[in-house]
Scaffold this active site. Sequence first.
Site, PDB file in Angstrom:
ATOM      1  CB  CYS A 260      -0.989   0.113   1.079  1.00  0.00           C
ATOM      2  SG  CYS A 260      -1.939  -1.521   1.404  1.00  0.00           S
ATOM      3  CB  ALA A 262       0.162   5.901  -3.412  1.00  0.00           C
ATOM      4  N   GLY A 264       4.528   6.938  -1.569  1.00  0.00           N
ATOM      5  CA  GLY A 264       6.104   6.642  -1.672  1.00  0.00           C
ATOM      6  C   GLY A 264       6.737   7.096  -0.431  1.00  0.00           C
ATOM      7  CG  ASP A 329       2.122   2.326   5.908  1.00  0.00           C
ATOM      8  OD1 ASP A 329       1.913   2.413   7.074  1.00  0.00           O
ATOM      9  OD2 ASP A 329       2.383   3.345   5.060  1.00  0.00           O
ATOM     10  CB  CYS A 382      -0.740   6.752  10.675  1.00  0.00           C
ATOM     11  SG  CYS A 382      -1.952   6.986   9.388  1.00  0.00           S
TER      12      CYS A 382
HETATM   13  C1  SAM Z   1      -1.386   4.457   4.975  1.00  0.00           C
HETATM   14  S1  SAM Z   1      -1.526   5.043   2.880  1.00  0.00           S
HETATM   15  C2  SAM Z   1      -0.037   4.415   2.356  1.00  0.00           C
HETATM   16  C3  SAM Z   1       1.237   5.402   2.654  1.00  0.00           C
HETATM   17  C4  SAM Z   1       2.416   5.155   2.015  1.00  0.00           C
HETATM   18  N1  SAM Z   1       3.089   3.794   2.459  1.00  0.00           N
HETATM   19  C5  SAM Z   1       3.507   5.962   2.267  1.00  0.00           C
HETATM   20  O1  SAM Z   1       4.606   5.985   3.182  1.00  0.00           O
HETATM   21  O2  SAM Z   1       3.508   7.117   1.656  1.00  0.00           O
HETATM   22  C6  SAM Z   1      -2.427   3.714   2.667  1.00  0.00           C
HETATM   23  C7  SAM Z   1      -2.458   3.142   0.916  1.00  0.00           C
HETATM   24  O3  SAM Z   1      -3.350   2.149   0.762  1.00  0.00           O
HETATM   25  C8  SAM Z   1      -3.726   2.413  -0.382  1.00  0.00           C
HETATM   26  N2  SAM Z   1      -5.022   1.107  -0.481  1.00  0.00           N
HETATM   27  C9  SAM Z   1      -6.247   1.038  -0.004  1.00  0.00           C
HETATM   28  N3  SAM Z   1      -6.735   0.242  -0.163  1.00  0.00           N
HETATM   29  C10 SAM Z   1      -5.944  -0.528  -0.952  1.00  0.00           C
HETATM   30  C11 SAM Z   1      -6.151  -2.054  -1.245  1.00  0.00           C
HETATM   31  N4  SAM Z   1      -6.751  -2.748  -1.239  1.00  0.00           N
HETATM   32  N5  SAM Z   1      -4.668  -2.448  -1.988  1.00  0.00           N
HETATM   33  C12 SAM Z   1      -3.609  -1.599  -2.151  1.00  0.00           C
HETATM   34  N6  SAM Z   1      -3.632  -0.230  -1.760  1.00  0.00           N
HETATM   35  C13 SAM Z   1      -4.628   0.216  -0.856  1.00  0.00           C
HETATM   36  C14 SAM Z   1      -4.340   3.670  -0.381  1.00  0.00           C
HETATM   37  O4  SAM Z   1      -4.633   4.231  -1.856  1.00  0.00           O
HETATM   38  C15 SAM Z   1      -3.188   4.508   0.339  1.00  0.00           C
HETATM   39  O5  SAM Z   1      -2.268   4.974  -0.764  1.00  0.00           O
END
Ligand code: SAM
Length: 442
Positions: A260, A262, A264, A329, A382
């Site tokens: 997960c 984005a 990044g 994450d 978080c």
């Molecule tokens: C907490 S944010 C991640 C932050 C990122 N790891 C960073 O440090 O910049 C959670 C991410 O999970 C993605 N997300 C939500 N559901 C998801 C899924 N079923 N599969 C993959 N990504 C998912 C969201 O789009 C979001 O970008």
Amino acid sequence: MNAREIALKIINDVHTNDAYANVSLTRELRKHEVSDQDRRFVTELVYGCVKAGDSLDWILSQYINRPIKKIAPIIQDVLRLGIYQIFFMDKVPESAACNQSVELAKKYGHIGTVKFVNAVLRNAVRQPEKAVYPNGKGQATKYAALAYNHPEWLVKRWIKEFGYDMAVKLCEFNNTNAALSIRTNTLKTNRSDLMNILSAEQVVCYESEWTPEGLVCQSHPAMDQIKSLTEGLFQVQDESSMLVAHVLDPQPGEFIIDTCSAPGGKTTHIAALMQNKGRVLATDIYEHKLKRVNENAERLGIQIIQTELLDATQIGDVYEQQADRVLVDAPCSGLGVLRRKPDARWKKSPALLVELPKLQIEILKSAAKAVKPGGVLVYSTCTIAKEENQTVVNLFLADHPEFELEQTGQFLPYAKQKTTMVQLLPHIAGTDGFFIARMKRK
Ligand SMILES: C[S@@+](CC[C@H](N)C(=O)[O-])C[C@H]1O[C@@H](n2cnc3c(N)ncnc32)[C@H](O)[C@@H]1O
């Protein structure tokens, strides 16, 4: 358009269109040419008003004898803006707060609403004692919610979990302004050189106590004026979020999956710790968000990140037992980062804490399948809600005896803890709230 009218437009956008306060603020400030002083005033009005939320409505309800929701939405916001200036801003004269609100009512309402706004606000100025929050027997939760500008359900939950004093400390912390914290891009520079460069760019910062590459900025010019950012010398990231890649402990040459990923923040940190050697697969369910991962990687000079649009609940089937280390994450309620988003606390609900864990477990189970025997699986969020953290990990482990929980606290770069799971609480750690658990596949 003057500062108050710009603020009104943004607040109304948040309340009627469910817009994000920071996004709407940035857009409107770009549209209108305002002085630095007005920019600060608009920001204070918007963030303050949005954060105060139900507390403003409670105050208003002391001066209005019909439900606020029955008033036209734009006039509700004119009143909120007026009440905010009267009760929350020392430096704004009460007369200015009233007069300027009446001017806004003239522009956005009709003769009736002008009189109404005038009467409500002048009454509030005349009788401020009516707006003292109730603090009698059995009203402690309501009082704390109103006095510290949080939803009552959340305060109730925190009082039960942490006790009254700690719950109040947490609320107070959420009402502070978060300092900008940044991660040195160790592929291009080191922390002390970066500090010197930043100092020449009028950025005043000090070394983070949590991570070797972190810096916390006490003051700085607008972000688009900091050249070292565009040159890729650092990434904006909270100190606690920087701990995750250290706990994952990726090694040069390995294959890592960040499920997960984005925008990044952690993916690029992982690549930096690998010295840009090996392969990092960054997945997410949103294409436009993956673009941000690629942009960050490019700016930071990273070549080993490959992005892929993939639902994390499918990742185990596609990459079965292929990765040396996998990071989840997870999408979460974000209850650990409320100080960063003034509107966020009012958009959460108890239902979220029932729904999210189902997705989090599903993602964790699939991600686990992608880990090689002997490989590492890290779960982070978080949030500070147990249902999304310890409970998710324990449920997963109960069902997956091939994974064992490690001493996660021992993988922190500094301030090591003797704990199998790490939970940073904002009001104690002074950082964003974060949860990290490291597991190993046998
Ligand atoms: C907490 S944010 C991640 C932050 C990122 N790891 C960073 O440090 O910049 C959670 C991410 O999970 C993605 N997300 C939500 N559901 C998801 C899924 N079923 N599969 C993959 N990504 C998912 C969201 O789009 C979001 O970008």
